[in-house]
Design a protein around this motif. Sequence first.
Motif, PDB file in Angstrom:
ATOM      1  N   ASP A 209     -44.409  96.059  43.707  1.00  0.00           N
ATOM      2  CA  ASP A 209     -45.346  95.397  42.800  1.00  0.00           C
ATOM      3  C   ASP A 209     -45.771  96.357  41.689  1.00  0.00           C
ATOM      4  O   ASP A 209     -45.787  96.000  40.510  1.00  0.00           O
ATOM      5  N   ALA A 210     -46.125  97.579  42.088  1.00  0.00           N
ATOM      6  CA  ALA A 210     -46.632  98.558  41.124  1.00  0.00           C
ATOM      7  C   ALA A 210     -45.565  98.992  40.130  1.00  0.00           C
ATOM      8  O   ALA A 210     -45.831  99.147  38.936  1.00  0.00           O
ATOM      9  N   ALA A 211     -44.337  99.194  40.623  1.00  0.00           N
ATOM     10  CA  ALA A 211     -43.245  99.689  39.777  1.00  0.00           C
ATOM     11  C   ALA A 211     -42.413  98.572  39.173  1.00  0.00           C
ATOM     12  O   ALA A 211     -41.484  98.838  38.407  1.00  0.00           O
ATOM     13  N   GLU A 212     -42.742  97.335  39.532  1.00  0.00           N
ATOM     14  CA  GLU A 212     -41.992  96.165  39.051  1.00  0.00           C
ATOM     15  C   GLU A 212     -40.491  96.363  39.281  1.00  0.00           C
ATOM     16  O   GLU A 212     -39.678  96.196  38.379  1.00  0.00           O
ATOM     17  N   SER A 213     -40.150  96.695  40.530  1.00  0.00           N
ATOM     18  CA  SER A 213     -38.773  97.085  40.844  1.00  0.00           C
ATOM     19  C   SER A 213     -38.168  96.314  42.010  1.00  0.00           C
ATOM     20  O   SER A 213     -37.231  96.794  42.657  1.00  0.00           O
ATOM     21  N   THR A 214     -38.687  95.135  42.296  1.00  0.00           N
ATOM     22  CA  THR A 214     -38.123  94.335  43.377  1.00  0.00           C
ATOM     23  C   THR A 214     -36.700  93.918  43.021  1.00  0.00           C
ATOM     24  O   THR A 214     -36.459  93.418  41.918  1.00  0.00           O
ATOM     25  N   PRO A 215     -35.707  94.103  43.921  1.00  0.00           N
ATOM     26  CA  PRO A 215     -34.336  93.669  43.621  1.00  0.00           C
ATOM     27  C   PRO A 215     -34.279  92.173  43.317  1.00  0.00           C
ATOM     28  O   PRO A 215     -34.936  91.367  43.986  1.00  0.00           O
ATOM     29  N   GLN A 216     -33.513  91.819  42.304  1.00  0.00           N
ATOM     30  CA  GLN A 216     -33.392  90.417  41.918  1.00  0.00           C
ATOM     31  C   GLN A 216     -32.484  89.643  42.860  1.00  0.00           C
ATOM     32  O   GLN A 216     -32.489  88.406  42.859  1.00  0.00           O
ATOM     33  N   PHE A 217     -31.706  90.357  43.654  1.00  0.00           N
ATOM     34  CA  PHE A 217     -30.835  89.731  44.656  1.00  0.00           C
ATOM     35  C   PHE A 217     -30.477  90.791  45.684  1.00  0.00           C
ATOM     36  O   PHE A 217     -30.563  91.988  45.425  1.00  0.00           O
ATOM     37  N   GLY A 218     -30.080  90.324  46.862  1.00  0.00           N
ATOM     38  CA  GLY A 218     -29.694  91.262  47.913  1.00  0.00           C
ATOM     39  C   GLY A 218     -30.841  92.171  48.323  1.00  0.00           C
ATOM     40  O   GLY A 218     -32.021  91.850  48.147  1.00  0.00           O
ATOM     41  N   ASP A 219     -30.511  93.307  48.896  1.00  0.00           N
ATOM     42  CA  ASP A 219     -31.508  94.298  49.282  1.00  0.00           C
ATOM     43  C   ASP A 219     -30.886  95.677  49.133  1.00  0.00           C
ATOM     44  O   ASP A 219     -29.807  95.823  48.574  1.00  0.00           O
ATOM     45  N   ARG A 220     -31.563  96.688  49.655  1.00  0.00           N
ATOM     46  CA  ARG A 220     -31.110  98.069  49.448  1.00  0.00           C
ATOM     47  C   ARG A 220     -30.517  98.684  50.706  1.00  0.00           C
ATOM     48  O   ARG A 220     -30.416  99.895  50.822  1.00  0.00           O
ATOM     49  N   ARG A 221     -30.114  97.840  51.628  1.00  0.00           N
ATOM     50  CA  ARG A 221     -29.615  98.371  52.900  1.00  0.00           C
ATOM     51  C   ARG A 221     -28.226  98.978  52.793  1.00  0.00           C
ATOM     52  O   ARG A 221     -27.794  99.664  53.731  1.00  0.00           O
ATOM     53  N   THR A 222     -27.515  98.740  51.678  1.00  0.00           N
ATOM     54  CA  THR A 222     -26.196  99.368  51.541  1.00  0.00           C
ATOM     55  C   THR A 222     -26.315 100.822  51.106  1.00  0.00           C
ATOM     56  O   THR A 222     -25.312 101.540  51.105  1.00  0.00           O
ATOM     57  N   TYR A 223     -27.531 101.276  50.741  1.00  0.00           N
ATOM     58  CA  TYR A 223     -27.670 102.692  50.372  1.00  0.00           C
ATOM     59  C   TYR A 223     -28.851 103.386  51.037  1.00  0.00           C
ATOM     60  O   TYR A 223     -28.769 104.580  51.307  1.00  0.00           O
ATOM     61  N   GLN A 224     -29.931 102.679  51.365  1.00  0.00           N
ATOM     62  CA  GLN A 224     -31.000 103.307  52.123  1.00  0.00           C
ATOM     63  C   GLN A 224     -30.680 103.253  53.617  1.00  0.00           C
ATOM     64  O   GLN A 224     -29.919 102.408  54.077  1.00  0.00           O
ATOM     65  N   MET A 225     -31.294 104.151  54.392  1.00  0.00           N
ATOM     66  CA  MET A 225     -30.909 104.335  55.785  1.00  0.00           C
ATOM     67  C   MET A 225     -31.441 103.231  56.700  1.00  0.00           C
ATOM     68  O   MET A 225     -32.505 102.655  56.475  1.00  0.00           O
ATOM     69  N   ASP A 226     -30.696 102.984  57.768  1.00  0.00           N
ATOM     70  CA  ASP A 226     -31.084 102.032  58.807  1.00  0.00           C
ATOM     71  C   ASP A 226     -32.259 102.616  59.598  1.00  0.00           C
ATOM     72  O   ASP A 226     -32.179 103.739  60.108  1.00  0.00           O
ATOM     73  N   PRO A 227     -33.383 101.890  59.723  1.00  0.00           N
ATOM     74  CA  PRO A 227     -34.542 102.404  60.454  1.00  0.00           C
ATOM     75  C   PRO A 227     -34.257 102.775  61.903  1.00  0.00           C
ATOM     76  O   PRO A 227     -35.047 103.508  62.519  1.00  0.00           O
ATOM     77  N   ALA A 228     -33.158 102.288  62.473  1.00  0.00           N
ATOM     78  CA  ALA A 228     -32.842 102.605  63.868  1.00  0.00           C
ATOM     79  C   ALA A 228     -32.240 103.992  64.040  1.00  0.00           C
ATOM     80  O   ALA A 228     -32.125 104.482  65.168  1.00  0.00           O
ATOM     81  N   ASN A 229     -31.859 104.648  62.950  1.00  0.00           N
ATOM     82  CA  ASN A 229     -31.080 105.889  63.045  1.00  0.00           C
ATOM     83  C   ASN A 229     -31.945 107.133  62.867  1.00  0.00           C
ATOM     84  O   ASN A 229     -32.781 107.183  61.965  1.00  0.00           O
ATOM     85  N   SER A 230     -31.699 108.109  63.722  1.00  0.00           N
ATOM     86  CA  SER A 230     -32.367 109.402  63.581  1.00  0.00           C
ATOM     87  C   SER A 230     -31.374 110.543  63.387  1.00  0.00           C
ATOM     88  O   SER A 230     -31.596 111.426  62.554  1.00  0.00           O
ATOM     89  N   ARG A 231     -30.260 110.563  64.114  1.00  0.00           N
ATOM     90  CA  ARG A 231     -29.259 111.616  63.916  1.00  0.00           C
ATOM     91  C   ARG A 231     -28.732 111.603  62.486  1.00  0.00           C
ATOM     92  O   ARG A 231     -28.445 112.655  61.906  1.00  0.00           O
ATOM     93  N   GLU A 232     -28.633 110.412  61.921  1.00  0.00           N
ATOM     94  CA  GLU A 232     -28.129 110.295  60.558  1.00  0.00           C
ATOM     95  C   GLU A 232     -29.027 111.042  59.565  1.00  0.00           C
ATOM     96  O   GLU A 232     -28.552 111.569  58.556  1.00  0.00           O
ATOM     97  N   ALA A 233     -30.320 111.084  59.842  1.00  0.00           N
ATOM     98  CA  ALA A 233     -31.236 111.809  58.964  1.00  0.00           C
ATOM     99  C   ALA A 233     -30.881 113.294  58.919  1.00  0.00           C
ATOM    100  O   ALA A 233     -30.939 113.926  57.855  1.00  0.00           O
TER     101      ALA A 233
END
Length: 327
Positions: A209-233
């Motif tokens: 909301d603040a940055a006016e940066s909501t994706p117009q379609f899809g999401d960011r899961r193809t580049y941001q990390m899966d919340p289930a993963n820790s070794r990947e970090a």
Amino acid sequence: MFPSVRPRRLRTTPTLRRMVRENHLHPEDLVSPIFVVPGSGFAREVSSMPGVFQLSVDKAVEEAREVWDLGVPSVILFGIPEQKDAGATGAWHDHGIVQEATTAIKAALPELVVMADTCLCEYTNHGHCGVIELSDTIGHVLNDPTLEILGKTAVAQARAGADLIAPSGMMDGMVRAIRTALDEAGFTDTPILSYAAKYASAYYGPFRDAAESTPQFGDRRTYQMDPANSREALKEIALDIAEGADMLMVKPALAYLDILHRVKAATHLPVAAYNVSGEYAMVKAAALNGWIDEERVVMETLMSMKRAGADLILTYHAKDAARWLGA
């Protein structure tokens, strides 16, 4: 063993508790985010983040001065351009909004450390963090073409006076691309704070909301990390260290304290935690309804991040926390 061993003996008075306290929080541990927009004399509160504003450059300078006077040594700038396009021109243009704000703030407060968020989502007309195929309706960012734009953006930000470049797009190779671009442009002493472990989190809503940066379609899961993963970090931080990162970030913080702790244990580099917008908004909403003691909850939350290993905490609570710490 009890009764000869009684841990409560060291908790009997406030002074004694302070003397044996294991972790300490100081204003200099904090970084305050600022959202900058075109115009002058402009300040608009973000509806989902009470107390946080979109600010024109002149107002951003005033905000930065208040932050500095409270003992907080750094701000991180996010820009909302007047126009957005597929090439994220506002991110890398010499007169981009973050560049203009950086120059103005550094002129007014030369000792304040200005961090520049180096990402493209605020500047693209589709809201994703890089270049996409025109026919793409999923949000799969083209990694390598995005790296070139990130390099150009970092150089423009450094040229404007940014003390520190903070890439947050989670592109493979982004630290190497930015380090190379900065070095070739003569900014060999400009450090990089990499958002090394940034998760595809539901806690980012108010920020968008603040940055006016909501994706117009899809999401960011193809580049941001899966919340289930820790070794990947740990893999991500190892790659960023090898590519030249000077500092590392874990984002979000509160729901990822285990990641923060593991990252801190795995590196000798300074580690930052981002106390993100959703975490902030929940505290503010509960406090406004009288359900919690805001000061105690905020300080306990920030201390949890410090205890988990954070050397720096980016937080929208920075000014309030600094006031409470100085009280």
